[in-house]
Design an enzyme around this catalytic site. Structure first.
Site, PDB file in Angstrom:
ATOM      1  N   CYS A  21       0.842  -1.200   0.000  1.00 14.95           N
ATOM      2  CA  CYS A  21       0.000   0.000   0.000  1.00 14.95           C
ATOM      3  C   CYS A  21       0.879   1.252   0.000  1.00 14.95           C
ATOM      4  CB  CYS A  21      -0.929   0.000   1.209  1.00 14.95           C
ATOM      5  SG  CYS A  21      -1.968  -1.476   1.282  1.00 14.95           S
ATOM      6  N   TYR A  23       0.581   4.217   1.157  1.00 15.74           N
ATOM      7  CA  TYR A  23       0.606   5.140   2.294  1.00 15.74           C
ATOM      8  C   TYR A  23       0.846   4.428   3.630  1.00 15.74           C
ATOM      9  CZ  TYR A  23      -4.048   3.180   2.350  1.00 15.74           C
ATOM     10  OH  TYR A  23      -5.097   2.292   2.346  1.00 15.74           O
ATOM     11  N   GLY A  70       1.729  -4.490   9.989  1.00 13.39           N
ATOM     12  CA  GLY A  70       1.772  -5.481   8.939  1.00 13.39           C
ATOM     13  C   GLY A  70       0.426  -6.131   8.616  1.00 13.39           C
ATOM     14  N   SER A 124      -9.680  -3.910   5.790  1.00 12.20           N
ATOM     15  CA  SER A 124      -9.162  -2.685   5.184  1.00 12.20           C
ATOM     16  C   SER A 124      -9.626  -2.609   3.729  1.00 12.20           C
ATOM     17  CB  SER A 124      -7.635  -2.665   5.258  1.00 12.20           C
ATOM     18  OG  SER A 124      -7.202  -2.609   6.598  1.00 12.20           O
ATOM     19  N   ARG A 136      -3.878   0.447  -2.967  1.00  9.76           N
ATOM     20  CA  ARG A 136      -3.677  -0.842  -2.316  1.00  9.76           C
ATOM     21  C   ARG A 136      -3.537  -1.928  -3.383  1.00  9.76           C
ATOM     22  NH1 ARG A 136      -4.798  -0.580   3.096  1.00  9.76           N
ATOM     23  NH2 ARG A 136      -5.080  -2.818   3.235  1.00  9.76           N
ATOM     24  N   CYS A 255      -9.677   5.544  20.819  1.00  7.48           N
ATOM     25  CA  CYS A 255      -8.457   6.079  21.429  1.00  7.48           C
ATOM     26  C   CYS A 255      -8.106   7.433  20.824  1.00  7.48           C
ATOM     27  CB  CYS A 255      -7.323   5.096  21.222  1.00  7.48           C
ATOM     28  SG  CYS A 255      -5.731   5.689  21.816  1.00  7.48           S
ATOM     29  N   ASP A 277       0.332   2.219  18.820  1.00  8.66           N
ATOM     30  CA  ASP A 277       0.563   1.682  17.484  1.00  8.66           C
ATOM     31  C   ASP A 277       1.279   2.685  16.586  1.00  8.66           C
ATOM     32  OD1 ASP A 277       0.404  -0.247  15.511  1.00  8.66           O
ATOM     33  OD2 ASP A 277      -1.575   0.378  14.823  1.00  8.66           O
ATOM     34  N   CYS A 326     -11.995  17.829  23.365  1.00 10.83           N
ATOM     35  CA  CYS A 326     -11.046  17.002  22.605  1.00 10.83           C
ATOM     36  C   CYS A 326      -9.595  17.178  23.043  1.00 10.83           C
ATOM     37  CB  CYS A 326     -11.177  17.271  21.118  1.00 10.83           C
ATOM     38  SG  CYS A 326     -10.258  18.702  20.515  1.00 10.83           S
ATOM     39  N   CYS A 330      -6.047  13.142  19.002  1.00 10.01           N
ATOM     40  CA  CYS A 330      -4.903  12.232  18.917  1.00 10.01           C
ATOM     41  C   CYS A 330      -3.671  12.982  18.416  1.00 10.01           C
ATOM     42  CB  CYS A 330      -5.226  11.063  17.974  1.00 10.01           C
ATOM     43  SG  CYS A 330      -3.799  10.027  17.566  1.00 10.01           S
TER      44      CYS A 330
END
Length: 359
Positions: A21, A23, A70, A124, A136, A255, A277, A326, A330
C-alpha cells in the site's frame, strides 16, 4: 492489585505484509527503527504473552486482544489456533478477539475459525474499486479489490462480525458522496474512517489529508450519511458514534479522542512492547514481556514521558470552545487537521454537533 480488564494489540507478523500500500503508516514506522521486522512470533513468545495477560488480571477478568500488522494473517492460521487454544488454559479470563486484515489471505478455513472463536474482523477496504486500485495492491502491483470482496462474502456466509476500515487520502476526500454511496450499495453497516497520515520525516505527503481536505470531506460525508439515515439506511460511522456519545456526556471508545494518551500495550512479534501503534519506535520501547510484566512496563519512565508528551500546545487550542472536549485530539492524527494557524476539526464539530445533540 490485579486489573479487571486489559487491552493489548499483538503484531504476530511484525511489519511483514503481502501488500504494498502506497501510504502504509506501519511500513513508515518500521523503516524508522533499527530493526524493521521481527519476523513471525514463535510459540514461546506467544505463550509468554498469554501468561503475562493472565498475570496482569490475576487469572480473572477480561482481556481485549486485537491482532494487527503489517498483515497479521501472514503468521498463518496455525499461530491463531495455538493462541486461542493456549488462552483456554485460563478459563476465568474472558477474551474478546479482534483482528484487522487486508482480507486477501482469508479462505473458508479462516472464516470458520473466526466464527467459532467469535472474532470481530476489521477489513481494510478503501471504498470502491477505482479508488482502491490507486493505493492498495500486491507485490506484483495487481489489484486486490476482487479478492477482498470475495472475503467479505465469506465472512457473511459464516456469520463473522466485521467492519470496514477506510483510509481517507487527499484523493478520496474529493469524493465523499461516492464513498457513502458505495457503503450503502454494499450494505456495509459498520465503518471506520481513518485519516491518511504523512510519514514521520515527510513535511509534505502526496496522500495525507490536509486541514482543508479534512474539513470538507467530513462535513460533506456527514451530510450524505445523515440523508441516508433519514431515509432509513443507517450506517454506523466510528467518528460520529463517538461524537454522539461525547455530546451526551459519555466516554468515547476510540483512542485519542480526548487528547490524552494512555499506554496501549502494542506487542511486537519478539515481545517488545510499545505504548501506541503510532509510536512503535525505538525511543518508545517500554521493555519486553519475556522479562517484564505489564505492571512494570506501565511504570517505566518511558511510559510516563509518553503520556506527559501528549498534551497539545498548538495555538488554536488555546482559545477553542471545544478544548475541554477534545484537548487537541490524537497527537499523531491531529497533524491532518490541526496546525498553528487553524483547526479543521473545529469546523467539523461546528457542523455535526448540533445535529448529533438532537439524535
Amino acid at each position: 492489585m490485579p486489573l479487571k480488564n486489559i487491552s493489548v494489540m499483538i503484531k504476530p507478523a511484525s511489519s511483514l505484509c503481502n501488500l504494498r500500500c502506497r501510504y502504509c503508516f506501519y511500513a513508515d514506522i518500521s523503516q524508522n527503527r533499527e530493526t524493521a521486522s521481527n519476523g513471525i512470533m514463535d510459540e514461546e513468545t506467544c505463550d509468554t504473552v498469554i501468561d503475562r495477560i493472565s498475570e496482569a488480571l490475576g487469572g480473572h477478568g477480561t482481556a481485549n486482544i486485537s491482532f494487527q500488522g503489517g498483515e497479521p494473517t501472514v503468521a498463518g492460521l496455525k499461530y491463531f489456533i495455538h493462541f486461542t487454544e493456549t488462552m483456554k488454559k485460563y478459563p476465568h479470563v474472558r477474551v474478546n478477539y479482534a483482528l484487522q486484515t487486508n482480507g486477501t489471505l482469508i479462505d473458508e478455513e479462516w472464516a470458520k475459525f473466526f466464527h467459532n472463536n467469535h472474532f470481530l474482523i476489521g477489513i481494510s477496504l478503501d471504498g470502491y474499486k477505482l479508488n482502491m486500485d490507486q493505493f492498495r495492491f500486491d507485490a506484483e502491483n495487481s489489484s486486490v479489490y476482487d479478492r477482498i470482496m470475495k472475503t467479505v462474502k465469506l465472512l457473511r456466509k459464516y456469520k463473522v462480525e466485521f467492519n470496514i476500515l477506510t483510509v481517507v487520502t487527499k484523493q478520496l476526500a474529493e469524493h465523499p458522496k461516492a464513498l457513502a454511496k458505495f457503503y450503502r450499495d454494499q450494505k456495509f453497516d459498520y465503518v471506520q474512517l481513518i485519516p491518511c497520515l504523512p510519514g514521520f520525516c515527510d513535511k509534505e505527503d502526496p496522500f495525507a489529508l490536509t486541514p482543508e481536505k479534512y474539513a470538507s470531506f467530513y462535513i460533506d460525508f456527514f451530510d450524505e450519511w445523515l440523508r441516508y439515515a433519514r431515509n432509513g439506511t443507517f450506517i454506523s460511522v466510528g467518528l460520529f458514534e463517538n461524537l454522539h456519545a461525547m455530546v451526551h456526556g459519555q466516554m468515547p471508545y476510540q483512542c485519542g479522542m480526548l487528547g490524552r494518551c494512555t499506554v496501549q500495550y502494542v506487542i511486537e512479534s519478539n515481545g517488545d512492547t510499545y505504548p501506541c501503534d503510532f509510536f512503535c519506535l525505538d525511543e518508545y520501547r517500554l521493555g519486553n514481556l519475556k522479562t517484564d510484566s505489564f505492571e512494570s512496563l506501565f511504570n517505566t519512565e518511558t511510559a510516563k514521558t509518553f503520556i506527559n508528551e501528549s498534551e497539545c500546545t498548538k495555538k488554536p487550542c488555546g482559545t477553542c470552545r471545544y478544548m475541554n472536549m477534545c484537548n487537541g485530539g490524537c497527537r499523531r492524527q491531529n497533524i491532518c487537521y490541526l496546525n498553528e494557524e487553524e483547526c479543521a476539526y473545529q469546523k467539523v464539530l461546528d457542523h455535526v454537533l448540533p445535529v448529533l445533540s438532537k439524535m
